[in-house]
Write a protein that holds these residues in place. Structure first.
Motif, mmCIF file in Angstrom:
data_model
loop_
_atom_site.group_PDB
_atom_site.id
_atom_site.type_symbol
_atom_site.label_atom_id
_atom_site.label_comp_id
_atom_site.label_asym_id
_atom_site.label_seq_id
_atom_site.Cartn_x
_atom_site.Cartn_y
_atom_site.Cartn_z
ATOM 1 N N ASP A 135 0.819 -1.211 0.000
ATOM 2 C CA ASP A 135 0.000 0.000 0.000
ATOM 3 C C ASP A 135 0.853 1.261 0.000
ATOM 4 O OD1 ASP A 135 -2.235 -1.556 0.002
ATOM 5 O OD2 ASP A 135 -2.700 -1.292 2.139
ATOM 6 N N ALA A 136 2.044 1.174 0.607
ATOM 7 C CA ALA A 136 2.943 2.329 0.671
ATOM 8 C C ALA A 136 3.810 2.454 -0.574
ATOM 9 C CB ALA A 136 3.826 2.221 1.911
ATOM 10 N N GLY A 137 3.643 1.547 -1.541
ATOM 11 C CA GLY A 137 4.434 1.600 -2.764
ATOM 12 C C GLY A 137 5.861 1.127 -2.589
ATOM 13 N N ARG A 138 6.101 0.323 -1.539
ATOM 14 C CA ARG A 138 7.454 -0.184 -1.295
ATOM 15 C C ARG A 138 7.535 -1.625 -1.785
ATOM 16 N NH1 ARG A 138 9.722 2.955 2.749
ATOM 17 N NH2 ARG A 138 11.707 2.025 2.104
ATOM 18 N N ARG A 139 8.509 -1.908 -2.638
ATOM 19 C CA ARG A 139 8.662 -3.246 -3.210
ATOM 20 C C ARG A 139 9.515 -4.132 -2.293
ATOM 21 N NH1 ARG A 139 11.694 -1.706 -8.435
ATOM 22 N NH2 ARG A 139 12.652 -0.375 -6.820
ATOM 23 N N VAL A 140 9.097 -5.395 -2.229
ATOM 24 C CA VAL A 140 9.829 -6.408 -1.454
ATOM 25 C C VAL A 140 10.359 -7.453 -2.426
ATOM 26 C CG1 VAL A 140 9.648 -8.181 0.342
ATOM 27 C CG2 VAL A 140 8.338 -6.049 0.570
ATOM 28 N N PRO A 141 11.684 -7.656 -2.455
ATOM 29 C CA PRO A 141 12.736 -7.176 -1.540
ATOM 30 C C PRO A 141 13.501 -5.962 -2.059
ATOM 31 C CG PRO A 141 13.624 -8.941 -2.856
ATOM 32 C CD PRO A 141 12.214 -8.744 -3.338
ATOM 33 N N ASP A 142 13.119 -5.397 -3.202
ATOM 34 C CA ASP A 142 13.932 -4.333 -3.812
ATOM 35 C C ASP A 142 14.082 -3.114 -2.910
ATOM 36 O OD1 ASP A 142 14.066 -5.996 -5.996
ATOM 37 O OD2 ASP A 142 12.474 -4.980 -7.106
ATOM 38 N N ASP A 143 12.972 -2.682 -2.305
ATOM 39 C CA ASP A 143 13.021 -1.510 -1.431
ATOM 40 C C ASP A 143 13.163 -1.895 0.044
ATOM 41 O OD1 ASP A 143 12.587 0.161 -3.679
ATOM 42 O OD2 ASP A 143 10.424 -0.141 -3.519
ATOM 43 N N VAL A 144 12.472 -2.955 0.432
ATOM 44 C CA VAL A 144 12.523 -3.419 1.831
ATOM 45 C C VAL A 144 12.651 -4.946 1.823
ATOM 46 C CG1 VAL A 144 11.359 -3.526 4.062
ATOM 47 C CG2 VAL A 144 11.035 -1.514 2.591
ATOM 48 N N ALA A 145 13.741 -5.450 2.393
ATOM 49 C CA ALA A 145 13.904 -6.900 2.531
ATOM 50 C C ALA A 145 13.201 -7.355 3.811
ATOM 51 C CB ALA A 145 15.380 -7.266 2.583
ATOM 52 N N MET A 146 12.588 -8.538 3.760
ATOM 53 C CA MET A 146 11.819 -9.007 4.909
ATOM 54 C C MET A 146 12.161 -10.458 5.243
ATOM 55 S SD MET A 146 7.659 -9.279 5.422
ATOM 56 C CE MET A 146 7.443 -7.523 5.179
ATOM 57 N N VAL A 147 12.326 -10.718 6.540
ATOM 58 C CA VAL A 147 12.512 -12.078 7.049
ATOM 59 C C VAL A 147 11.415 -12.351 8.076
ATOM 60 C CG1 VAL A 147 14.023 -13.671 8.299
ATOM 61 C CG2 VAL A 147 15.005 -11.999 6.699
ATOM 62 N N GLY A 148 10.711 -13.487 7.913
ATOM 63 C CA GLY A 148 9.675 -13.885 8.860
ATOM 64 C C GLY A 148 10.193 -14.912 9.849
ATOM 65 N N PHE A 149 9.246 -15.563 10.535
ATOM 66 C CA PHE A 149 9.610 -16.565 11.539
ATOM 67 C C PHE A 149 8.497 -17.592 11.616
ATOM 68 C CE2 PHE A 149 10.949 -18.568 15.346
ATOM 69 C CZ PHE A 149 12.224 -18.101 15.682
ATOM 70 N N ASP A 150 8.816 -18.850 11.495
ATOM 71 C CA ASP A 150 7.944 -20.019 11.643
ATOM 72 C C ASP A 150 8.132 -21.006 10.499
ATOM 73 O OD1 ASP A 150 6.795 -19.458 14.073
ATOM 74 O OD2 ASP A 150 4.961 -18.586 13.238
ATOM 75 N N ASP A 151 8.222 -20.497 9.246
ATOM 76 C CA ASP A 151 8.192 -21.341 8.048
ATOM 77 C C ASP A 151 6.878 -22.114 8.001
ATOM 78 O OD1 ASP A 151 9.161 -22.272 5.607
ATOM 79 O OD2 ASP A 151 10.062 -24.052 6.494
ATOM 80 N N SER A 152 5.783 -21.399 8.170
ATOM 81 C CA SER A 152 4.451 -21.975 8.098
ATOM 82 C C SER A 152 3.964 -21.950 6.649
ATOM 83 C CB SER A 152 3.486 -21.167 8.965
ATOM 84 O OG SER A 152 3.327 -19.856 8.426
ATOM 85 N N SER A 153 2.751 -22.448 6.450
ATOM 86 C CA SER A 153 2.160 -22.402 5.107
ATOM 87 C C SER A 153 2.004 -20.966 4.626
ATOM 88 C CB SER A 153 0.798 -23.104 5.117
ATOM 89 O OG SER A 153 -0.066 -22.518 6.077
ATOM 90 N N ALA A 154 1.869 -20.024 5.552
ATOM 91 C CA ALA A 154 1.750 -18.616 5.179
ATOM 92 C C ALA A 154 3.009 -18.113 4.485
ATOM 93 C CB ALA A 154 1.468 -17.778 6.423
ATOM 94 N N ALA A 155 4.166 -18.645 4.850
ATOM 95 C CA ALA A 155 5.424 -18.197 4.247
ATOM 96 C C ALA A 155 5.483 -18.560 2.772
ATOM 97 C CB ALA A 155 6.605 -18.810 4.996
ATOM 98 N N VAL A 156 4.998 -19.732 2.425
ATOM 99 C CA VAL A 156 5.022 -20.183 1.035
ATOM 100 C C VAL A 156 3.942 -19.475 0.230
ATOM 101 C CG1 VAL A 156 4.847 -22.199 -0.474
ATOM 102 C CG2 VAL A 156 5.901 -22.419 1.782
ATOM 103 N N ALA A 157 2.790 -19.199 0.863
ATOM 104 C CA ALA A 157 1.670 -18.571 0.160
ATOM 105 C C ALA A 157 1.879 -17.087 -0.067
ATOM 106 C CB ALA A 157 0.381 -18.796 0.950
ATOM 107 N N ALA A 158 2.794 -16.461 0.666
ATOM 108 C CA ALA A 158 3.006 -15.023 0.555
ATOM 109 C C ALA A 158 3.528 -14.655 -0.828
ATOM 110 C CB ALA A 158 3.994 -14.572 1.640
ATOM 111 N N SER A 159 3.319 -13.418 -1.192
ATOM 112 C CA SER A 159 3.839 -12.912 -2.459
ATOM 113 C C SER A 159 4.595 -11.605 -2.193
ATOM 114 C CB SER A 159 2.699 -12.664 -3.448
ATOM 115 O OG SER A 159 3.188 -12.178 -4.666
#
Length: 352
Positions: free
Chosen positions: A281-305
């Motif tokens: 929504d803020a117009g920030r691209r992932v990972p080009d503008d902001v790199a992100m690391v999550g925690f759990d390695d759940s099904s949500a991690a694979v489903a994310a875009s």
């Protein structure tokens, strides 16, 4: 019995232990030991007996079995929360969160093989906890696996005070003589920090869970400690409550206060999904503008875009180990109080 199946035809008689023993090719005593949950039986014999139970259609008499063994053949999974959930009678929050499904799957992988049933209990008030402990003390279940959500939960102490065999998934916030299985959460957070720094991120923030929850507190401490070792003395932080909505709100707050942020560690994958929405929504691209690391390695991690780079939390393995630890505790109440700590790993995907 019907040829080729071992099953007793309807209308003749109910299958017996002797029928099971004959089909399995073992003694009646061995069949009895397996069905009564005595666990020092050779695993191969154990499997042969339960296969024969399925072939013959034998149904153990649970009442007679409990009179002999003084056990119910049931283990309770208790989710201890800080809310009563009267407004959510179907517990939609729990069943929608992949965390709980992974825990149940891990528990059942051990309990099913041992012929043990799993009963779910969710308690959120002092009255509910008191009633639960009374039921357990009077033999409603042989033992309990505890998922404790509040920062300072009285339930673990209540269980140990009355001698109920219990194992926690996650360490207790307060010093309590209870078995537990946990993850080295601080190490996992350090892996996330190291990776974001190695990518060249300059202003790295964190979205945490509630600071009074032990796992969340460990992730905050581990991340800050590792960042300090890399020369980052200050880490912008916003907190959520492990839900997607709270992750979105926290990410918006981080962006408002730190518009130059180019890396973020999110303390669970559900919050990371919300953070991705806020960045989009803020117009920030992932990972080009902001790199992100999550925690759990759940099904949500694979489903994310994009798919999340995340810290692997081996919940299924941890839950299975907690079940094994509880069964051992039920067999030998004098065994030493023990802990099992799992090591996390970093799973690389597209978000960082």
């Amino acid at each position: 019995m019907t040829a080729g199946t071992g099953r007793v035809p309807v209308g003749e008689r109910l299958p017996t232990l002797e029928d099971v023993a004959r089909v399995a090719g073992v003694s009646r005593a061995t069949v009895s030991r397996v069905i009564n949950g005595i666990r020092n039986v050779d695993p191969q014999l154990h499997e042969m007996v339960w296969n024969a139970v399925g072939q013959t259609g034998y149904v153990p008499n649970r009442l007679a079995r409990s009179l002999v063994t003084r056990r119910t053949g049931t283990v309770a999974l208790v989710v201890s929360d800080s809310e009563s959930h009267d407004d959510d009678p179907f517990m939609g929050r729990f069943f929608a969160d992949p965390y709980f499904g992974r825990v149940v799957g891990g528990l059942m992988s051990v309990l099913r093989a041992a012929g043990i049933q799993l009963a779910l209990q969710i308690v959120g008030t002092e009255e509910q906890r008191t009633r639960l402990v009374g039921d357990l003390r009077h033999g409603q279940a042989d033992g309990v696996i505890v998922l404790s959500l509040p920062g300072h939960d009285p339930l673990p102490r209540m269980l140990t005070d009355v001698g109920v065999p219990a194992v926690m998934i996650g360490r207790p916030a307060d010093p309590v003589p209870i078995n537990y299985v946990d993850l080295a959460n601080d190490t996992g957070a350090s892996l996330a920090a190291d990776h974001l720094v190695e990518r060249g991120c300059q202003l790295i923030g964190m979205i945490s869970g509630p600071a009074d929850v032990p796992a969340s507190n460990d992730r905050i401490a581990g991340f800050r400690r590792s960042m300090a070792r890399h020369g980052h003395a200050w880490v912008p932080l916003a907190s959520g409550n492990f839900t997607q909505e709270s992750g979105e709100v926290a990410m918006r707050a981080l962006l408002a206060e730190n518009p130059g942020i180019d890396g973020v560690f999110v303390a669970n994958d559900l919050m990371a999904l919300g953070a991705l929405l806020a960045l989009r929504d803020a117009g920030r691209r992932v990972p080009d503008d902001v790199a992100m690391v999550g925690f759990d390695d759940s099904s949500a991690a694979v489903a994310a875009s994009p798919a999340l780079t995340t810290v692997r939390h081996p919940l299924e393995d941890m839950a299975a180990e907690s079940a094994r630890l509880l069964l051992a505790r039920i067999d030998d109440p004098s065994m030493r109080i023990s802990s099992v700590i799992y090591e996390p790993t970093l799973v690389l995907r597209q978000s960082a």
